[in-house]
Design a protein around this motif. Structure first.
Motif, PDB file in Angstrom:
ATOM      1  N   UNK A 225       0.810  -1.212   0.000  1.00 13.47           N
ATOM      2  CA  UNK A 225       0.000   0.000   0.000  1.00 13.47           C
ATOM      3  C   UNK A 225       0.849   1.270   0.000  1.00 13.47           C
ATOM      4  N   UNK A 226       2.074   1.188   0.524  1.00 16.08           N
ATOM      5  CA  UNK A 226       2.924   2.389   0.569  1.00 16.08           C
ATOM      6  C   UNK A 226       3.315   2.834  -0.843  1.00 16.08           C
ATOM      7  N   UNK A 227       3.901   1.958  -1.676  1.00 16.99           N
ATOM      8  CA  UNK A 227       4.170   2.414  -3.052  1.00 16.99           C
ATOM      9  C   UNK A 227       2.898   2.699  -3.833  1.00 16.99           C
ATOM     10  N   UNK A 228       1.810   2.013  -3.501  1.00 17.72           N
ATOM     11  CA  UNK A 228       0.553   2.261  -4.211  1.00 17.72           C
ATOM     12  C   UNK A 228       0.081   3.692  -4.017  1.00 17.72           C
ATOM     13  N   UNK A 229       0.319   4.257  -2.824  1.00 17.83           N
ATOM     14  CA  UNK A 229      -0.065   5.650  -2.570  1.00 17.83           C
ATOM     15  C   UNK A 229       0.628   6.591  -3.546  1.00 17.83           C
ATOM     16  N   UNK A 230       1.853   6.237  -3.941  1.00 19.53           N
ATOM     17  CA  UNK A 230       2.637   7.134  -4.784  1.00 19.53           C
ATOM     18  C   UNK A 230       2.372   6.983  -6.274  1.00 19.53           C
ATOM     19  N   UNK A 231       1.662   5.951  -6.688  1.00 15.25           N
ATOM     20  CA  UNK A 231       1.409   5.782  -8.123  1.00 15.25           C
ATOM     21  C   UNK A 231       0.673   6.987  -8.719  1.00 15.25           C
ATOM     22  N   UNK A 232      -0.442   7.432  -8.143  1.00 16.68           N
ATOM     23  CA  UNK A 232      -1.087   8.622  -8.725  1.00 16.68           C
ATOM     24  C   UNK A 232      -0.250   9.883  -8.591  1.00 16.68           C
ATOM     25  N   UNK A 233       0.545   9.988  -7.532  1.00 20.37           N
ATOM     26  CA  UNK A 233       1.396  11.171  -7.357  1.00 20.37           C
ATOM     27  C   UNK A 233       2.488  11.222  -8.422  1.00 20.37           C
ATOM     28  N   UNK A 234       3.031  10.061  -8.783  1.00 15.74           N
ATOM     29  CA  UNK A 234       4.041  10.003  -9.845  1.00 15.74           C
ATOM     30  C   UNK A 234       3.442  10.462 -11.172  1.00 15.74           C
ATOM     31  N   UNK A 235       2.264   9.945 -11.483  1.00 16.27           N
ATOM     32  CA  UNK A 235       1.592  10.341 -12.733  1.00 16.27           C
ATOM     33  C   UNK A 235       1.273  11.831 -12.707  1.00 16.27           C
ATOM     34  N   UNK A 236       0.821  12.327 -11.561  1.00 11.83           N
ATOM     35  CA  UNK A 236       0.507  13.743 -11.432  1.00 11.83           C
ATOM     36  C   UNK A 236       1.753  14.606 -11.627  1.00 11.83           C
ATOM     37  N   UNK A 237       2.894  14.158 -11.102  1.00 14.81           N
ATOM     38  CA  UNK A 237       4.143  14.903 -11.274  1.00 14.81           C
ATOM     39  C   UNK A 237       4.522  14.991 -12.751  1.00 14.81           C
ATOM     40  N   UNK A 238       4.389  13.882 -13.477  1.00 18.57           N
ATOM     41  CA  UNK A 238       4.706  13.887 -14.905  1.00 18.57           C
ATOM     42  C   UNK A 238       3.751  14.796 -15.671  1.00 18.57           C
ATOM     43  N   UNK A 239       2.470  14.729 -15.348  1.00 22.15           N
ATOM     44  CA  UNK A 239       1.489  15.577 -16.032  1.00 22.15           C
ATOM     45  C   UNK A 239       1.718  17.053 -15.726  1.00 22.15           C
ATOM     46  N   UNK A 240       2.040  17.359 -14.479  1.00 17.37           N
ATOM     47  CA  UNK A 240       2.311  18.750 -14.112  1.00 17.37           C
ATOM     48  C   UNK A 240       3.539  19.274 -14.843  1.00 17.37           C
ATOM     49  N   UNK A 241       4.569  18.434 -14.962  1.00 14.67           N
ATOM     50  CA  UNK A 241       5.759  18.845 -15.699  1.00 14.67           C
ATOM     51  C   UNK A 241       5.437  19.100 -17.166  1.00 14.67           C
ATOM     52  N   UNK A 242       4.622  18.231 -17.747  1.00 14.34           N
ATOM     53  CA  UNK A 242       4.259  18.396 -19.153  1.00 14.34           C
ATOM     54  C   UNK A 242       3.428  19.658 -19.363  1.00 14.34           C
ATOM     55  N   UNK A 243       2.609  20.001 -18.387  1.00 13.09           N
ATOM     56  CA  UNK A 243       1.705  21.136 -18.547  1.00 13.09           C
ATOM     57  C   UNK A 243       2.363  22.469 -18.221  1.00 13.09           C
TER      58      UNK A 243
END
Length: 479
Positions: A225-243
């Motif tokens: 569950x600990x790495x699972x918490x970070x999966x959406x945050x990782x995707x959000x970081x990539x999307x924020x960088x792209x935007x």
């Protein structure tokens, strides 16, 4: 942390204050700089040292890039630190002894150290925005399989591979610092880089708080569950960088700067000192929870008992980091670093004494002091690097009569030195965990590791005195 030509001033005012955002002008922004060929997110005209440009156009763009970079780097640091909390979940069902757990926390530090230099150079090669997107998405490489595979019965080899892969998060710090340095004028670099560094370092206690929350709610049976918490945050970081991030296309790597810096003795002196400061911070951050459980097993019979204290050390070390830079500004980086290593040796001696006497209050005080002084030392050693090259540039200018060339060479080498010292310093996290591993293997306690730390800090303060403080001819002044 780079030999980037456009970022060589990163060492002019290294991370110092993290308590306020970079200065911006309240005047409304005008049209943004031209973006060549109609391509978005490309700043073909970027002049942060031009006061008018900065006031009307540069500040809001730089600030936007800074906040996105802080978030992306914070997530990267958290992924890098995943195993500092994951090992607390690995109970008897996993069949791993303490030595095996310390090895699991050593390998992420090793890969993170190795990746720091190539990640730094990647900013100029691929563009800061582009590389931030890629480096954020690379965090999925360890996080996804950890979410799937972490359960009793998984082989130790698989765990070692997963732990090693989290080292990709360690490289994100270097590329993030090199990128953000491009956006700010010299007078604001220290504050901007301080915010960036502090936000990243806080990823260590953040992931440990996530682990504590999982332990307290779901229990030790669900480490995935600990790495699972970070999966959406990782995707959000990539999307924020792209935007919201931009590329500065005129950044380039200085040819030969790293090779020239590698031949300079100050590069290796400062790398040794940075092993003692940042290496201690990241190494203790990874190992603290395990050591608490092993040293005071009766007081911490379950992982959640230790986890509620685990995050305190990295949190304090992250927040105290600006103090080192501020003290170095007032008192001199070498002087602060010298006394800081003396204090770290005293702190490690207190930990050793408390461990032998089984005094938990003294032990906790000693260990937290190590986090405090490792944080202060991070700031003061960073401040020493530009001071070293400023002093040498002044001496060189007197001999050659060309102060401009001397300053250019100083900036070039100081940027390269920061890149090398950052990579070498991160390897200290490996040494700390290997020291704990060997100590528990050989004697069943951590006393040998504490003695090794005392010896290392003594070596560091002796080197600092000998090279930068001892009176005599040829000594650099003002360091």
């Amino acid at each position: 942390m780079s030999s980037l030509a456009s970022s060589s001033n990163s060492a002019v005012d290294p991370p110092a204050a993290t308590d306020a955002p970079p200065e911006t002008d309240p005047s409304p922004a005008v049209d943004p700089p031209a973006r060549g060929g109609g391509r978005r997110h490309r700043l073909d005209d970027w002049r942060p040292e031009d006061p008018t440009f900065w006031r009307t156009t540069g500040a809001p763009i730089a600030r936007r890039n800074l906040w996105v970079s802080i978030f992306a780097e914070h997530v990267g640091f958290s992924v890098w630190s995943l195993w500092s909390v994951t090992v607390l979940f690995l109970g008897p069902a996993y069949g791993i002894d303490p030595a095996g757990k310390f090895l699991l926390t050593a390998v992420p530090a090793a890969l993170g150290a190795v990746l720091r230099l190539p990640y730094t150079l990647a900013v100029a090669r691929f563009g800061g925005r582009n590389w931030t997107i890629v480096s954020a998405l690379l965090l999925l490489v360890p996080a996804v399989p950890m979410t799937v595979l972490l359960e009793p019965g998984v082989s130790y080899t698989t765990l070692m591979v997963l732990a090693c892969l989290t080292g990709v998060g360690g490289g994100n710090f270097a590329s993030s610092m090199a990128n953000i340095n491009l956006f700010f004028p010299d007078r604001l670099k220290g504050r901007a880089l301080g915010l960036n560094a502090g936000g990243g370092n806080l990823g260590v206690p953040a992931v440990q708080l996530v682990g504590l929350a999982v332990l307290a709610t779901a229990g030790a049976a669900y480490p995935r569950l600990v790495p699972a918490v970070y999966l959406p945050l990782i995707v959000l970081a990539a999307l924020a960088a792209a935007r919201w991030l931009d590329n500065i296309p005129d950044a380039h790597n200085e040819p030969g700067a790293l090779r020239e810096a590698a031949r300079d003795r100050h590069t290796w002196v400062m790398s040794l000192l940075y092993v003692g400061t940042f290496g201690s911070f990241i190494g203790f951050g990874f190992a603290f929870g395990q050591v608490l459980q092993l040293q005071f097993a009766e007081r911490f019979p379950t992982p959640v008992d230790a986890a509620w204290l685990t995050f305190l050390g990295p949190l304090i070390g992250s927040l105290i980091r600006p103090v080192g830079g501020q003290l170095a500004d007032r008192l001199g980086g070498a002087r602060v670093t010298f006394w800081n290593f003396v204090a770290m040796a005293v702190g490690a001696s207190l930990v050793l004494y408390a461990a032998r006497e089984l005094s938990f209050p003294l032990y906790l005080a000693g260990f937290l002091s190590l986090f405090v002084f490792s944080g202060i030392g991070n700031g003061s050693t960073y401040k020493m690097i530009p001071a070293i090259f400023r002093a040498r540039a002044a001496a060189e200018a007197e001999l050659t009569g060309d102060p401009v060339a001397a300053q250019r060479r100083a900036r070039r080498l100081s940027g390269a030195l920061i890149g090398i010292a950052g990579a070498v310093g991160a390897s200290g996290g490996v040494l700390v965990n290997v020291a704990f591993r060997q100590s528990f293997l050989s004697s069943g306690n951590a006393e040998a590791a504490y003695l090794a730390f005392i010896g290392w800090y003594a070596l560091c303060f002796l080197v600092t005195w000998t090279v930068y403080l001892r009176p005599g001819p040829g000594r650099l002044t003002g360091v």
